[in-house]
Design a protein around this motif. Sequence first.
Motif, PDB file in Angstrom:
ATOM      1  N   LEU A 404       0.800  -1.223   0.000  1.00 14.42           N
ATOM      2  CA  LEU A 404       0.000   0.000   0.000  1.00 14.42           C
ATOM      3  C   LEU A 404       0.834   1.275   0.000  1.00 14.42           C
ATOM      4  N   GLY A 405       2.026   1.206   0.587  1.00 14.10           N
ATOM      5  CA  GLY A 405       2.861   2.402   0.691  1.00 14.10           C
ATOM      6  C   GLY A 405       3.173   3.062  -0.637  1.00 14.10           C
ATOM      7  N   PRO A 406       3.642   2.305  -1.649  1.00 10.23           N
ATOM      8  CA  PRO A 406       3.971   2.935  -2.939  1.00 10.23           C
ATOM      9  C   PRO A 406       2.776   3.566  -3.631  1.00 10.23           C
ATOM     10  N   LEU A 407       1.565   3.174  -3.237  1.00 16.37           N
ATOM     11  CA  LEU A 407       0.360   3.713  -3.859  1.00 16.37           C
ATOM     12  C   LEU A 407      -0.178   4.926  -3.113  1.00 16.37           C
ATOM     13  N   GLY A 408       0.484   5.298  -2.029  1.00 17.94           N
ATOM     14  CA  GLY A 408       0.018   6.439  -1.253  1.00 17.94           C
ATOM     15  C   GLY A 408      -1.224   6.137  -0.433  1.00 17.94           C
ATOM     16  N   LEU A 409      -1.472   4.855  -0.155  1.00 19.81           N
ATOM     17  CA  LEU A 409      -2.633   4.454   0.641  1.00 19.81           C
ATOM     18  C   LEU A 409      -2.198   4.116   2.059  1.00 19.81           C
ATOM     19  N   PRO A 410      -3.086   4.246   3.031  1.00 19.09           N
ATOM     20  CA  PRO A 410      -2.736   3.949   4.428  1.00 19.09           C
ATOM     21  C   PRO A 410      -2.217   2.525   4.574  1.00 19.09           C
ATOM     22  N   ALA A 411      -0.998   2.394   5.047  1.00 19.68           N
ATOM     23  CA  ALA A 411      -0.343   1.082   5.115  1.00 19.68           C
ATOM     24  C   ALA A 411      -0.431   0.522   6.525  1.00 19.68           C
ATOM     25  N   LYS A 412      -1.611   0.123   6.918  1.00 20.62           N
ATOM     26  CA  LYS A 412      -1.828  -0.441   8.243  1.00 20.62           C
ATOM     27  C   LYS A 412      -2.286  -1.886   8.118  1.00 20.62           C
ATOM     28  N   PRO A 413      -1.778  -2.778   8.971  1.00 25.80           N
ATOM     29  CA  PRO A 413      -2.261  -4.159   8.936  1.00 25.80           C
ATOM     30  C   PRO A 413      -3.688  -4.242   9.439  1.00 25.80           C
ATOM     31  N   LEU A 414      -4.383  -5.253   9.004  1.00 29.69           N
ATOM     32  CA  LEU A 414      -5.787  -5.436   9.367  1.00 29.69           C
ATOM     33  C   LEU A 414      -5.882  -6.232  10.662  1.00 29.69           C
ATOM     34  N   GLY A 415      -6.813  -5.843  11.534  1.00 27.98           N
ATOM     35  CA  GLY A 415      -6.938  -6.499  12.830  1.00 27.98           C
ATOM     36  C   GLY A 415      -8.148  -7.382  12.992  1.00 27.98           C
ATOM     37  N   SER A 416      -8.911  -7.630  11.935  1.00 30.74           N
ATOM     38  CA  SER A 416     -10.128  -8.421  12.054  1.00 30.74           C
ATOM     39  C   SER A 416     -10.342  -9.275  10.814  1.00 30.74           C
ATOM     40  N   HIS A 417     -10.927 -10.466  11.030  1.00 29.06           N
ATOM     41  CA  HIS A 417     -11.330 -11.323   9.920  1.00 29.06           C
ATOM     42  C   HIS A 417     -12.739 -11.001   9.438  1.00 29.06           C
ATOM     43  N   LEU A 418     -13.526 -10.300  10.256  1.00 31.50           N
ATOM     44  CA  LEU A 418     -14.966 -10.198  10.024  1.00 31.50           C
ATOM     45  C   LEU A 418     -15.461  -8.785   9.773  1.00 31.50           C
ATOM     46  N   ALA A 419     -14.600  -7.805   9.833  1.00 34.77           N
ATOM     47  CA  ALA A 419     -14.986  -6.426   9.532  1.00 34.77           C
ATOM     48  C   ALA A 419     -13.745  -5.679   9.071  1.00 34.77           C
TER      49      ALA A 419
END
Length: 808
Positions: A404-419
């Motif tokens: 996501l970083g090279p695209l200028g998008l927020p580069a945060k890992p996801l913390g949920s499988h369901l939302a």
Amino acid sequence: MSHVGVPRGTVRKRRTLALLTTGVLTIPVLAGCSSGDEEAPRGVAQDIAPTARQAVADGSTVNWAIDALPATFNAFQADADSATTRVTEALLPTLFPMDKAGQPRLNPDYLESAKVIEREPKQVVLYKLNQQAVWSDGREIGAPDFVAQWRALRGKDSAFWTARNSGYERIEKIERGADDLQVRVTFSKPYGDWRSLFSPLYPKEITGSPETFNDGARTTLKNTAGPFVLRGVSKADGTVTLARNPRWWGDKAKLDTLVFRAVAPKDRTKALTDGTVDVADVDPSTADRITLARRDRGGNGQPLTHGPGADVSPAAALYSYAVAHGSDEKAAEAEQAARAKNRKAVLAYAAEQKALRDFAVRKSLEPAYTQLALNGESGPLADDRVRRAVARALDREELARTVLGPLGLPAKPLGSHLALAGQPGYADGSGALGEQNEKEARALLADAGWTRGGALQQPKDTKAGSEAEKKGEKEGEEGADADTGEEKKTTGGAEKENAEKADKDADKADKDAEKDEGKADKASRDEEDSAASRDEGLYIVGEDDKPAAYAPAATGTSAVPALAPARHAAFQSAALLHQAAAVLGEDGAVAAQDKQPGGAAGAYAPAGTPAPAPAAAKGQLGKDGKALTLRFVLPSGPGSQSLRTVGDKIAAMLEKIGIGTEITKVPDESYFKDHIASGVYDLALYSWPASAYPATDGRPIYAKPEPATDGSLLVEQNYTRVGTDHIDQLFDRAAGELDEKAARDLMKQADARIWAAAGSIPLYQRPQLVAVDKKLANVGAFGFAAPRYQDIGFKNRQAAGSSADRKK
């Protein structure tokens, strides 16, 4: 762009799961149980050039790229795909489309109201239909359509070839209300996700009989009820053409015609430059070219600094000129031909760049996430400690940043499988597993019996980890580590202690408690990071003594049954099967499987390839004379480069804790069917879509596999083969919960348990890059929300007409 590995395109998901799109903002890194009352993190906004309807011109045609013609127009059949979703959204009623926050919202074009009017003794939902809502043949939308669809999908009549019945099997009866515009639905048992039903809604002429349901809606839809009607399908041209619906009662469609055109991802750049399409999901390389084309607009005719020949140095150019005009006639002729070919390529590239100036890249995060799947059916990953060790070795933030970083998008890992971020039910449940910690990952592996000297030991007649026989073993019994001589607990006692710890962590996450303070069992000793390079040792080539236990049970002739609900079956086609363009040679034949290092075990190594170093010399762990090596399957298509990059990084992270990986790259078209669904892998990357109904849509993905009569596993969509009865119970309770907050709390508990089981490790939300004619409005990267097809059009009359028309 590549739409990878998901099982990409579902009715519920609003994109063609061309894998990789929208994303996340403020998600805590990896661990930390969240507070149940915390504010949900905001998702990335839509990027669709929003424009008021009065500023959009009437008339014109838009050509929209899809991967292939729809396999069927029946969204409830197993082979429904992303194209099915895209087309039916514009033609059929969706009663509760998702909004920008990923929540279902009542669609006033079809409903005046819909609500639960009775809870006892049974749940009753009353739908009040928009009195203007009619099918394209003029008949009112009403109770007969609801009844016919219920009977087709409830699962009691096997003559209907349907891929799902979730929710419909809970309906007891459907009746006409006080008048023809009211539909009264009574449930035999409570169903909290009732808004998911009857979307899309088909006319009774299609759902009323097995013949019309199975075959009649596969190639055409004669009766529809959307802003557009189906004008025709051309297999020769690869197009589905929609026309404005003259009976549409809502806001009039701005476009005269909307054409969905089949264009393979690898051909998208050419289709954009020659005016074939106006809207297309693209990969990062095409998006970069569009960005460069717009930047170069003010170059005043200066030579391009990118493209063919741009990297040729002045010295190389001078040398080429000298050779082309030298005395060696043969060399001069060859060099002149090469220079002419290069000039032609430069001119073609420049022409393409000029055409690409007319496009903009709409960018967001798709409501879908990419995960690392760990196949727990057999082999080392059948041991939950090994799965947890793999998970805790991952720097998920680095992996998200890579994509996501090279695209200028927020580069945060996801913390949920369901939302996903932005949805009200989002909470970071990863604390049930624990944060990244290489030391504790090594401890888990040591407890499971994997040591540095294990690959050199003689095999023992014992089972490991979760498969170990616990009878007669003493909890906490001490034994000497064969490698270091230090004391450690036996497999049985360590496993029990580790399982208890996993349950404690999950319970804390269930209650949104404070961050887990427990520590993993003490390891025999810290292992040194492997100094071996990726090139020299990590790819396994020609190793013919790989233990049979490493091969999943499904490698036999019988494939594991995969019962894919239609909504997710479509996503699979879009994500897993569409991972990218089909890998074809110049003659149109499917390209051979990648045989470079990292290919299948036993592949021929190129001349000069050094023999693999012994596992122990590379710091690789082993047990009973077998090295700890996991088979990592990745797609090989041109649009799946980001997945392969992530896969390489994961392999390097696992190497640090002593786990080897055997990377096998396979053609995209066989990636899902022959590997993911069949269980022929240890590690794999693929995606799942977001849902406004996690209790219904999430259950088949995480349900505990059940043995089938033939000895195989019935996995539904749980391709990791990891599940528990407790997780199933939480899903069932949430599905029957009419209180939305209580249902969300149950889903958070289920998510924590899924994290603790460590069969699926969410990494990041996928990016969505859409090339759009810059004069178009209300189309692009939609995020969670469903497109409003009636609002799409060109911003002014001078721009009206498709790009192809404007070039005439």
